[in-house]
Design a protein around this motif. Structure first.
Motif, PDB file in Angstrom:
ATOM      1  N   LEU A 124       0.844  -1.198   0.000  1.00 34.51           N
ATOM      2  CA  LEU A 124       0.000   0.000   0.000  1.00 34.51           C
ATOM      3  C   LEU A 124       0.872   1.238   0.000  1.00 34.51           C
ATOM      4  O   LEU A 124       1.844   1.322   0.763  1.00 34.51           O
ATOM      5  CB  LEU A 124      -0.918   0.016   1.235  1.00 34.51           C
ATOM      6  CG  LEU A 124      -1.774  -1.228   1.504  1.00 34.51           C
ATOM      7  CD1 LEU A 124      -2.633  -1.006   2.735  1.00 34.51           C
ATOM      8  CD2 LEU A 124      -2.623  -1.570   0.312  1.00 34.51           C
ATOM      9  N   MET A 125       0.539   2.193  -0.851  1.00 38.02           N
ATOM     10  CA  MET A 125       1.173   3.512  -0.863  1.00 38.02           C
ATOM     11  C   MET A 125       0.101   4.516  -0.472  1.00 38.02           C
ATOM     12  O   MET A 125      -0.857   4.756  -1.220  1.00 38.02           O
ATOM     13  CB  MET A 125       1.739   3.835  -2.244  1.00 38.02           C
ATOM     14  CG  MET A 125       2.434   5.178  -2.308  1.00 38.02           C
ATOM     15  SD  MET A 125       3.993   5.181  -1.411  1.00 38.02           S
ATOM     16  CE  MET A 125       5.003   4.214  -2.505  1.00 38.02           C
ATOM     17  N   LEU A 126       0.225   5.071   0.732  1.00 36.05           N
ATOM     18  CA  LEU A 126      -0.760   6.011   1.269  1.00 36.05           C
ATOM     19  C   LEU A 126      -0.094   7.363   1.436  1.00 36.05           C
ATOM     20  O   LEU A 126       0.560   7.632   2.454  1.00 36.05           O
ATOM     21  CB  LEU A 126      -1.307   5.503   2.612  1.00 36.05           C
ATOM     22  CG  LEU A 126      -1.853   4.062   2.606  1.00 36.05           C
ATOM     23  CD1 LEU A 126      -2.278   3.643   3.995  1.00 36.05           C
ATOM     24  CD2 LEU A 126      -2.990   3.925   1.622  1.00 36.05           C
TER      25      LEU A 126
ATOM     26  N   ILE B 219      -5.467  -2.002   8.373  1.00 32.85           N
ATOM     27  CA  ILE B 219      -4.660  -0.867   7.949  1.00 32.85           C
ATOM     28  C   ILE B 219      -4.631   0.136   9.094  1.00 32.85           C
ATOM     29  O   ILE B 219      -5.689   0.552   9.593  1.00 32.85           O
ATOM     30  CB  ILE B 219      -5.222  -0.229   6.670  1.00 32.85           C
ATOM     31  CG1 ILE B 219      -5.320  -1.297   5.554  1.00 32.85           C
ATOM     32  CG2 ILE B 219      -4.353   0.927   6.214  1.00 32.85           C
ATOM     33  CD1 ILE B 219      -6.012  -0.818   4.322  1.00 32.85           C
ATOM     34  N   GLU B 220      -3.453   0.513   9.498  1.00 32.38           N
ATOM     35  CA  GLU B 220      -3.283   1.399  10.644  1.00 32.38           C
ATOM     36  C   GLU B 220      -4.017   2.723  10.441  1.00 32.38           C
ATOM     37  O   GLU B 220      -3.954   3.324   9.358  1.00 32.38           O
ATOM     38  CB  GLU B 220      -1.792   1.659  10.880  1.00 32.38           C
ATOM     39  CG  GLU B 220      -1.510   2.477  12.112  1.00 32.38           C
ATOM     40  CD  GLU B 220      -0.029   2.735  12.289  1.00 32.38           C
ATOM     41  OE1 GLU B 220       0.335   3.410  13.254  1.00 32.38           O
ATOM     42  OE2 GLU B 220       0.748   2.253  11.453  1.00 32.38           O
TER      43      GLU B 220
ATOM     44  N   VAL C 105      -9.298   3.742   2.959  1.00 33.57           N
ATOM     45  CA  VAL C 105      -8.228   4.683   3.305  1.00 33.57           C
ATOM     46  C   VAL C 105      -8.538   6.102   2.850  1.00 33.57           C
ATOM     47  O   VAL C 105      -7.901   7.057   3.320  1.00 33.57           O
ATOM     48  CB  VAL C 105      -6.891   4.212   2.702  1.00 33.57           C
ATOM     49  CG1 VAL C 105      -6.536   2.835   3.216  1.00 33.57           C
ATOM     50  CG2 VAL C 105      -6.937   4.199   1.179  1.00 33.57           C
ATOM     51  N   SER C 106      -9.496   6.290   1.944  1.00 32.57           N
ATOM     52  CA  SER C 106      -9.817   7.644   1.469  1.00 32.57           C
ATOM     53  C   SER C 106     -10.449   8.496   2.553  1.00 32.57           C
ATOM     54  O   SER C 106     -10.560   9.716   2.394  1.00 32.57           O
ATOM     55  CB  SER C 106     -10.747   7.553   0.257  1.00 32.57           C
ATOM     56  OG  SER C 106     -11.961   6.912   0.610  1.00 32.57           O
TER      57      SER C 106
ATOM     58  N   LYS D 101      -5.744  11.219   0.814  1.00 33.67           N
ATOM     59  CA  LYS D 101      -6.273  11.626  -0.475  1.00 33.67           C
ATOM     60  C   LYS D 101      -6.232  10.435  -1.426  1.00 33.67           C
ATOM     61  O   LYS D 101      -5.178   9.845  -1.635  1.00 33.67           O
ATOM     62  CB  LYS D 101      -5.450  12.790  -1.034  1.00 33.67           C
ATOM     63  CG  LYS D 101      -5.573  14.070  -0.203  1.00 33.67           C
ATOM     64  CD  LYS D 101      -4.764  15.190  -0.827  1.00 33.67           C
ATOM     65  CE  LYS D 101      -4.889  16.472  -0.004  1.00 33.67           C
ATOM     66  NZ  LYS D 101      -4.102  17.578  -0.587  1.00 33.67           N
ATOM     67  N   ARG D 102      -7.365  10.108  -1.987  1.00 37.15           N
ATOM     68  CA  ARG D 102      -7.483   8.897  -2.807  1.00 37.15           C
ATOM     69  C   ARG D 102      -6.545   8.913  -4.003  1.00 37.15           C
ATOM     70  O   ARG D 102      -5.992   7.879  -4.385  1.00 37.15           O
ATOM     71  CB  ARG D 102      -8.942   8.752  -3.268  1.00 37.15           C
ATOM     72  CG  ARG D 102      -9.239   7.407  -3.938  1.00 37.15           C
ATOM     73  CD  ARG D 102     -10.656   7.391  -4.466  1.00 37.15           C
ATOM     74  NE  ARG D 102     -11.004   6.084  -5.017  1.00 37.15           N
ATOM     75  CZ  ARG D 102     -11.689   5.146  -4.371  1.00 37.15           C
ATOM     76  NH1 ARG D 102     -12.102   5.387  -3.137  1.00 37.15           N
ATOM     77  NH2 ARG D 102     -11.969   3.991  -4.931  1.00 37.15           N
ATOM     78  N   GLU D 103      -6.325  10.079  -4.585  1.00 36.21           N
ATOM     79  CA  GLU D 103      -5.498  10.143  -5.783  1.00 36.21           C
ATOM     80  C   GLU D 103      -4.026   9.892  -5.485  1.00 36.21           C
ATOM     81  O   GLU D 103      -3.224   9.661  -6.410  1.00 36.21           O
ATOM     82  CB  GLU D 103      -5.653  11.502  -6.475  1.00 36.21           C
ATOM     83  CG  GLU D 103      -5.302  12.707  -5.603  1.00 36.21           C
ATOM     84  CD  GLU D 103      -6.510  13.233  -4.840  1.00 36.21           C
ATOM     85  OE1 GLU D 103      -6.498  14.409  -4.438  1.00 36.21           O
ATOM     86  OE2 GLU D 103      -7.483  12.455  -4.676  1.00 36.21           O
ATOM     87  N   TYR D 104      -3.638   9.912  -4.199  1.00 35.51           N
ATOM     88  CA  TYR D 104      -2.249   9.642  -3.823  1.00 35.51           C
ATOM     89  C   TYR D 104      -2.095   8.272  -3.143  1.00 35.51           C
ATOM     90  O   TYR D 104      -1.103   8.032  -2.467  1.00 35.51           O
ATOM     91  CB  TYR D 104      -1.721  10.737  -2.886  1.00 35.51           C
ATOM     92  CG  TYR D 104      -1.689  12.099  -3.529  1.00 35.51           C
ATOM     93  CD1 TYR D 104      -0.922  12.330  -4.670  1.00 35.51           C
ATOM     94  CD2 TYR D 104      -2.433  13.139  -3.008  1.00 35.51           C
ATOM     95  CE1 TYR D 104      -0.902  13.578  -5.265  1.00 35.51           C
ATOM     96  CE2 TYR D 104      -2.421  14.397  -3.592  1.00 35.51           C
ATOM     97  CZ  TYR D 104      -1.656  14.597  -4.724  1.00 35.51           C
ATOM     98  OH  TYR D 104      -1.636  15.832  -5.323  1.00 35.51           O
ATOM     99  N   CYS D 105      -3.091   7.413  -3.320  1.00 37.41           N
ATOM    100  CA  CYS D 105      -3.045   6.076  -2.730  1.00 37.41           C
ATOM    101  C   CYS D 105      -2.988   5.016  -3.835  1.00 37.41           C
ATOM    102  O   CYS D 105      -3.588   5.188  -4.908  1.00 37.41           O
ATOM    103  CB  CYS D 105      -4.265   5.827  -1.833  1.00 37.41           C
ATOM    104  SG  CYS D 105      -4.370   6.952  -0.418  1.00 37.41           S
ATOM    105  N   PHE D 106      -2.286   3.923  -3.536  1.00 40.21           N
ATOM    106  CA  PHE D 106      -2.100   2.884  -4.545  1.00 40.21           C
ATOM    107  C   PHE D 106      -2.031   1.529  -3.839  1.00 40.21           C
ATOM    108  O   PHE D 106      -1.478   1.402  -2.745  1.00 40.21           O
ATOM    109  CB  PHE D 106      -0.809   3.127  -5.336  1.00 40.21           C
ATOM    110  CG  PHE D 106      -0.561   2.124  -6.416  1.00 40.21           C
ATOM    111  CD1 PHE D 106      -1.320   2.125  -7.581  1.00 40.21           C
ATOM    112  CD2 PHE D 106       0.422   1.156  -6.271  1.00 40.21           C
ATOM    113  CE1 PHE D 106      -1.103   1.202  -8.573  1.00 40.21           C
ATOM    114  CE2 PHE D 106       0.646   0.218  -7.254  1.00 40.21           C
ATOM    115  CZ  PHE D 106      -0.125   0.249  -8.415  1.00 40.21           C
ATOM    116  N   VAL D 107      -2.589   0.483  -4.482  1.00 44.62           N
ATOM    117  CA  VAL D 107      -2.607  -0.876  -3.940  1.00 44.62           C
ATOM    118  C   VAL D 107      -2.103  -1.838  -5.015  1.00 44.62           C
ATOM    119  O   VAL D 107      -2.566  -1.784  -6.161  1.00 44.62           O
ATOM    120  CB  VAL D 107      -4.029  -1.295  -3.493  1.00 44.62           C
ATOM    121  CG1 VAL D 107      -4.005  -2.714  -2.935  1.00 44.62           C
ATOM    122  CG2 VAL D 107      -4.582  -0.319  -2.479  1.00 44.62           C
TER     123      VAL D 107
END
Length: 398
Positions: A74-76, A93-94, A117-118, A122-128
């Motif tokens: 995960l990239m949050l 997820i913490e 996580v949104s 910010k959703r646009e900066y998150c990746f799975v």
């Protein structure tokens, strides 16, 4: 310097020290924040479980079904962490909570996690993404070499799994392997897969699969006997001997140079057929089919330590066979070696170091002249002893 001047200087010195201390503290605080943003103590990193490489047969896309043991990266925003799917199918997820992704495809799980996580990032900066594939246990029973549960990796095919556990037993019915998957049962012809290349039945194993390899029923099979190996195949009235040969896996065995086939059917005298007749020959249940090999031998006799037969070797000459038989140069003679050859054998002189020896030859090693003369002398002496004894008895009788 007056008292007022000293007080002013001391106050200036204290002010300077305060400014320097405040500046240093601010710089240290800024560095801590920078380190925190780059993966410092405030960032959750990979878990302590080591991620080993998984060798996938094909690319894993969004249709891959997740399960316990899979790892997700995960990239949050400025955080990077790795989470494992727990046995109940959930991931935690913490600072965000937990969500159940077991049994979901990678695409579905990605949407569920991003929705969770949104609320904080910010959703646009998150990746799975998928980091490592799961491992799970498959239960194998029946006519297999290793019965029980076995650990396999995702994207493991049935044929590879059977080889992993040591293959099937000689009396296994590989034409109807049962793969039990939840409430469904798949009937797989493993023999057609391995002998005819029917790859559409070589399915990928899934978590919870159970495999049963049935045995060939007693009294309803064809036994095949090879040099040093025996196996059996389920009987079918429509099959020929060639079909049984292929189903037994004999095509993958070493070719021993089979010369003929002996068929022993119940209650019938044994009969012999050629290899070319196998495609048109059918047999009754409980038949034994033995594949014979005509051994190529060379026979050695005469003045050697070990009279007998020896396996034919095309690179050997007469001297090699005589050496293997253990010639004694005192009693045996090299220059008088003879070879008997043909259907009506005739003796022929050979050069023991150069002339070629053929299968079926009989190599005769004669005695040396000294041994022959000694044997003749002993014979004459024995004969004279017998004659003289007879003469003495005759004279005394008279």
């Amino acid at each position: 310097m007056t008292v007022n001047d000293k007080s002013t200087s001391l106050g200036f010195l204290i002010f300077t020290l305060l400014v320097a201390f405040t500046t240093a503290f601010s710089a240290d605080n800024s560095f801590s924040k920078l380190a925190s943003g780059m993966g410092g103590t405030n960032t959750v990193t990979r878990g302590s479980v080591p991620l080993t490489p998984t060798y996938a047969e094909q690319s894993v896309d969004s249709s891959y079904v997740l399960g316990p043991g899979d790892f997700l990266d995960l990239m949050l925003e400025d955080k990077y962490l790795s989470v494992q799917i727990y046995p109940d199918g959930s991931v935690a997820i913490e600072e965000c909570g937990a969500v159940n992704v077991g049994g979901k495809t990678l695409g579905e799980a990605r949407q569920l996690i991003l929705d969770l996580v949104s609320k904080r990032y910010k959703r646009e900066y998150c990746f799975v993404q998928l980091a490592a594939l799961k491992k799970f246990r498959v239960n194998a029973m029946g006519a297999v070499t290793q019965v029980g549960q076995h650990m396999v990796e995702a994207q493991t095919r049935l044929s590879f799994f059977i080889r992993q556990i040591g293959g099937t037993l000689p009396n296994a019915n590989t034409e109807d392997i049962l793969l039990i998957r939840e409430k469904d049962t798949l009937h797989i012809d493993y023999s057609a897969m391995s002998t005819k290349g029917v790859f559409d039945q070589d399915v990928m194993l899934q978590q919870g699969d159970k495999i049963y390899v049935p045995f060939v029923e007693m009294g309803d099979n064809i036994a095949l006997l090879f040099p040093g190996y025996r196996t059996s195949v389920a009987y079918d009235p429509d099959r020929t001997l060639q079909d049984y040969f292929d189903l037994s896996g004999a095509s993958r065995m070493h070719n021993f140079g089979y010369k003929a086939v002996c068929i022993r059917e119940p209650g019938i005298a044994p009969r012999w057929i050629t290899l070319s007749e196998m495609k048109t020959t059918k047999v009754a249940p409980n038949t034994e089919v033995e594949f014979s090999v005509q051994e190529m031998l060379v026979y050695v006799g005469g003045a050697v330590a070990m009279i007998g037969r020896y396996p034919y070797n095309p690179s050997w000459r007469a001297i090699d066979y005589i050496g293997a038989a253990g010639i004694n140069t005192i009693t045996g003679s090299w220059n008088q070696v003879k070879v008997w050859r043909g259907e009506k054998p005739k003796a022929m002189s050979v050069n023991v170091a150069q002339d070629q020896i053929l299968p079926g030859d009989y190599i005769e090693v004669p005695k040396s002249r000294y041994e022959a003369f000694k044997d003749f002398t002993l014979f004459v002496a024995s004969l004279l002893t017998v004659v003289s004894s007879a003469f003495i008895i005759y004279v005394n009788y008279k």
